[in-house]
Design a protein around this motif. Structure first.
Motif, PDB file in Angstrom:
ATOM      1  N   GLY A   1       8.146  -2.739  -0.218  1.00  0.00           N
ATOM      2  CA  GLY A   1       8.063  -3.676  -1.461  1.00  0.00           C
ATOM      3  C   GLY A   1       6.930  -3.024  -2.277  1.00  0.00           C
ATOM      4  O   GLY A   1       7.122  -3.127  -3.463  1.00  0.00           O
ATOM      5  N   THR A   2       6.101  -2.542  -1.852  1.00  0.00           N
ATOM      6  CA  THR A   2       5.052  -1.800  -2.599  1.00  0.00           C
ATOM      7  C   THR A   2       5.434  -0.719  -3.256  1.00  0.00           C
ATOM      8  O   THR A   2       5.166  -0.460  -4.528  1.00  0.00           O
ATOM      9  CB  THR A   2       3.741  -1.252  -1.552  1.00  0.00           C
ATOM     10  OG1 THR A   2       3.019  -2.549  -0.992  1.00  0.00           O
ATOM     11  CG2 THR A   2       2.746  -0.529  -2.426  1.00  0.00           C
ATOM     12  N   LEU A   3       6.346   0.189  -2.726  1.00  0.00           N
ATOM     13  CA  LEU A   3       6.824   1.444  -3.410  1.00  0.00           C
ATOM     14  C   LEU A   3       7.913   0.975  -4.392  1.00  0.00           C
ATOM     15  O   LEU A   3       7.820   1.494  -5.848  1.00  0.00           O
ATOM     16  CB  LEU A   3       7.573   2.247  -2.414  1.00  0.00           C
ATOM     17  CG  LEU A   3       6.817   2.907  -1.353  1.00  0.00           C
ATOM     18  CD1 LEU A   3       7.657   3.548  -0.175  1.00  0.00           C
ATOM     19  CD2 LEU A   3       5.883   3.887  -2.034  1.00  0.00           C
ATOM     20  N   ALA A   4       8.541  -0.275  -4.367  1.00  0.00           N
ATOM     21  CA  ALA A   4       9.428  -0.662  -5.331  1.00  0.00           C
ATOM     22  C   ALA A   4       8.623  -1.158  -6.329  1.00  0.00           C
ATOM     23  O   ALA A   4       8.989  -0.663  -7.781  1.00  0.00           O
ATOM     24  CB  ALA A   4      10.348  -1.707  -4.789  1.00  0.00           C
ATOM     25  N   ALA A   5       7.476  -2.031  -6.339  1.00  0.00           N
ATOM     26  CA  ALA A   5       6.693  -2.353  -7.335  1.00  0.00           C
ATOM     27  C   ALA A   5       6.080  -1.331  -8.118  1.00  0.00           C
ATOM     28  O   ALA A   5       6.113  -1.485  -9.580  1.00  0.00           O
ATOM     29  CB  ALA A   5       5.817  -3.478  -6.941  1.00  0.00           C
TER      30      ALA A   5
ATOM     31  N   HIS B   1      -2.378   2.306  -0.302  1.00  0.00           N
ATOM     32  CA  HIS B   1      -3.163   2.555   0.938  1.00  0.00           C
ATOM     33  C   HIS B   1      -2.098   3.886   1.622  1.00  0.00           C
ATOM     34  O   HIS B   1      -2.949   4.457   2.391  1.00  0.00           O
ATOM     35  CB  HIS B   1      -2.892   1.297   1.954  1.00  0.00           C
ATOM     36  CG  HIS B   1      -3.360   0.208   1.529  1.00  0.00           C
ATOM     37  ND1 HIS B   1      -3.139  -0.949   0.975  1.00  0.00           N
ATOM     38  CD2 HIS B   1      -4.685  -0.093   1.866  1.00  0.00           C
ATOM     39  CE1 HIS B   1      -4.113  -1.710   0.513  1.00  0.00           C
ATOM     40  NE2 HIS B   1      -5.178  -1.421   1.237  1.00  0.00           N
ATOM     41  N   ASP B   2      -1.124   3.992   1.339  1.00  0.00           N
ATOM     42  CA  ASP B   2      -0.180   4.708   1.773  1.00  0.00           C
ATOM     43  C   ASP B   2       0.225   6.088   1.007  1.00  0.00           C
ATOM     44  O   ASP B   2       1.298   5.961   0.339  1.00  0.00           O
ATOM     45  CB  ASP B   2       1.393   4.244   2.154  1.00  0.00           C
ATOM     46  CG  ASP B   2       1.169   2.691   2.800  1.00  0.00           C
ATOM     47  OD1 ASP B   2       0.986   2.844   4.169  1.00  0.00           O
ATOM     48  OD2 ASP B   2       1.114   1.719   2.263  1.00  0.00           O
ATOM     49  N   VAL B   3      -0.651   7.001   1.042  1.00  0.00           N
ATOM     50  CA  VAL B   3      -0.687   8.020   0.221  1.00  0.00           C
ATOM     51  C   VAL B   3       0.717   8.920   0.151  1.00  0.00           C
ATOM     52  O   VAL B   3       1.293   9.077  -0.890  1.00  0.00           O
ATOM     53  CB  VAL B   3      -1.853   8.907   0.444  1.00  0.00           C
ATOM     54  CG1 VAL B   3      -1.880  10.329  -0.380  1.00  0.00           C
ATOM     55  CG2 VAL B   3      -2.964   8.001   0.010  1.00  0.00           C
ATOM     56  N   PRO B   4       1.110   9.361   1.404  1.00  0.00           N
ATOM     57  CA  PRO B   4       2.358  10.245   1.569  1.00  0.00           C
ATOM     58  C   PRO B   4       3.640   9.887   0.781  1.00  0.00           C
ATOM     59  O   PRO B   4       4.305  10.450   0.121  1.00  0.00           O
ATOM     60  CB  PRO B   4       2.641  10.413   3.034  1.00  0.00           C
ATOM     61  CG  PRO B   4       1.459  10.221   3.656  1.00  0.00           C
ATOM     62  CD  PRO B   4       0.502   9.199   2.744  1.00  0.00           C
ATOM     63  N   GLU B   5       3.685   8.457   1.162  1.00  0.00           N
ATOM     64  CA  GLU B   5       4.896   7.811   0.380  1.00  0.00           C
ATOM     65  C   GLU B   5       4.792   7.542  -1.036  1.00  0.00           C
ATOM     66  O   GLU B   5       5.755   7.930  -1.742  1.00  0.00           O
ATOM     67  CB  GLU B   5       5.230   6.234   1.134  1.00  0.00           C
ATOM     68  CG  GLU B   5       5.730   6.419   2.514  1.00  0.00           C
ATOM     69  CD  GLU B   5       4.535   6.654   3.588  1.00  0.00           C
ATOM     70  OE1 GLU B   5       4.639   6.527   4.663  1.00  0.00           O
ATOM     71  OE2 GLU B   5       3.190   6.836   3.356  1.00  0.00           O
ATOM     72  N   ALA B   6       3.570   7.476  -1.597  1.00  0.00           N
ATOM     73  CA  ALA B   6       3.391   7.078  -3.000  1.00  0.00           C
ATOM     74  C   ALA B   6       3.413   8.602  -3.538  1.00  0.00           C
ATOM     75  O   ALA B   6       3.964   8.717  -4.698  1.00  0.00           O
ATOM     76  CB  ALA B   6       1.916   6.650  -3.231  1.00  0.00           C
ATOM     77  N   VAL B   7       2.980   9.717  -3.095  1.00  0.00           N
ATOM     78  CA  VAL B   7       2.988  10.958  -3.528  1.00  0.00           C
ATOM     79  C   VAL B   7       4.441  11.271  -3.789  1.00  0.00           C
ATOM     80  O   VAL B   7       5.000  11.976  -4.646  1.00  0.00           O
ATOM     81  CB  VAL B   7       2.205  12.118  -2.737  1.00  0.00           C
ATOM     82  CG1 VAL B   7       2.789  13.491  -3.148  1.00  0.00           C
ATOM     83  CG2 VAL B   7       0.846  11.732  -2.904  1.00  0.00           C
TER      84      VAL B   7
END
Length: 293
Positions: free
Chosen positions: A253-257, A272-278
């Motif tokens: 949900g965070t990635l979608a937003a 909080h989740d750096v690899p996924e955000a990158v």
């Protein structure tokens, strides 16, 4: 409604940081890694038991591609208690020094206290992330101006202890926009240059579900102030409200937003989740372009 306010700019290149290095908000969006030097964050996965653990988390985030490391020594979750400047420095300064000895990644410090900001800048920090938008400590703005440190100005309603006790707005976007415009004027008045100002609408800080959704949906009205926008919604209650997930299960949900916010022109996502955000930024960059601003 005017689209800009006096002193607004469009980012055209890197901004020099105190202590060396630069921050470029004119290219791809940036990932800001949350590194708590506390044990009372709303997300247990971000707790760090002692300075060594915080330094290690920051090093891992930098290796994963974080553009900025945001250290915090005072929890600002709903209901959080005030922390003294002495305790905040005790938590933060050794961590900043230890990280800076190993990495040159830009360091942000999440504080609303001038003595903490001063000590952090002296220890190697580069920018200040102030949830009070220079209201809580009148000396903080002049200190940032003196050091040439960029500052994040965030909107909140109330203080962390009581900010979620029945907040109410007639027009949340208009009220947040007006507050941030006043915060910009406050920063400019103490000598902070326009290119050192970043705005944060404060998702979850004294806001109901409908308020957060309105701000995310109408993010262009915050961007119209003319300054780079930072979004911090990682694993927050609004994501849980929309998905029905507990905090430990809110990554998707965070990635979608965050994807939505980046497509609407946000320049920094605080996560909080750096690899996924990158990875998110890499994929959107390939699809791009982003809105200018």
């Amino acid at each position: 409604m005017s689209n800009t306010i006096p002193g607004t700019i469009k980012m055209t290149g890197p901004v020099k940081l105190p202590g060396g290095g630069a921050l470029d908000l004119s290219g791809k969006p940036l990932v800001m890694a949350i590194v708590n030097c506390t044990e009372d964050s709303f997300y247990p996965g971000s707790h760090n038991a002692g300075p060594e653990a915080a330094v290690e988390r920051a090093l891992v985030a930098a290796e994963a591609g974080a553009d900025i490391i945001d250290f915090g020594g005072e929890s600002t979750r709903p209901g959080a208690a005030y922390v003294s400047e002495e305790e905040e420095q005790r938590r933060l300064i050794p961590v900043i020094r230890a990280f800076r000895r190993q990495k040159q990644t830009p360091i942000s410090v999440d504080t609303r206290k001038e003595p903490v900001a001063r000590a952090a800048l002296e220890a190697g920090a580069n920018l200040i992330n102030d949830i009070s938008a220079l209201e809580d400590d009148p000396a903080l703005g002049p200190r940032c101006a003196e050091w040439g440190a960029p500052v994040v100005l965030m909107h909140k309603k109330g203080i962390p202890t009581d900010m979620q006790d029945q907040p109410y707005y007639e027009d949340v976007v208009g009220e947040v926009r007006s507050y941030l415009a006043a915060a910009v004027a406050r920063a400019l008045a103490v000598g902070i240059p326009p290119e050192h100002i970043i705005l944060d609408p404060g998702i979850g800080f004294g806001k109901r579900r409908e308020d957060n959704l309105a701000l995310l949906t109408r993010l262009d009205e915050i961007r119209a102030l003319g300054y780079p926008v930072l979004i911090g919604l990682s694993r927050k209650t609004i994501i849980g409200d929309l998905t029905g997930r507990e905090v430990s299960q809110r990554l998707a949900g965070t990635l979608a937003a965050n994807a939505l916010c980046l497509m609407k022109g946000a320049r920094i996502i605080r996560v909080h989740d750096v690899p996924e955000a990158v990875d998110l930024v890499k994929v959107l960059s390939a699809i791009g372009p982003y809105p200018a601003g």
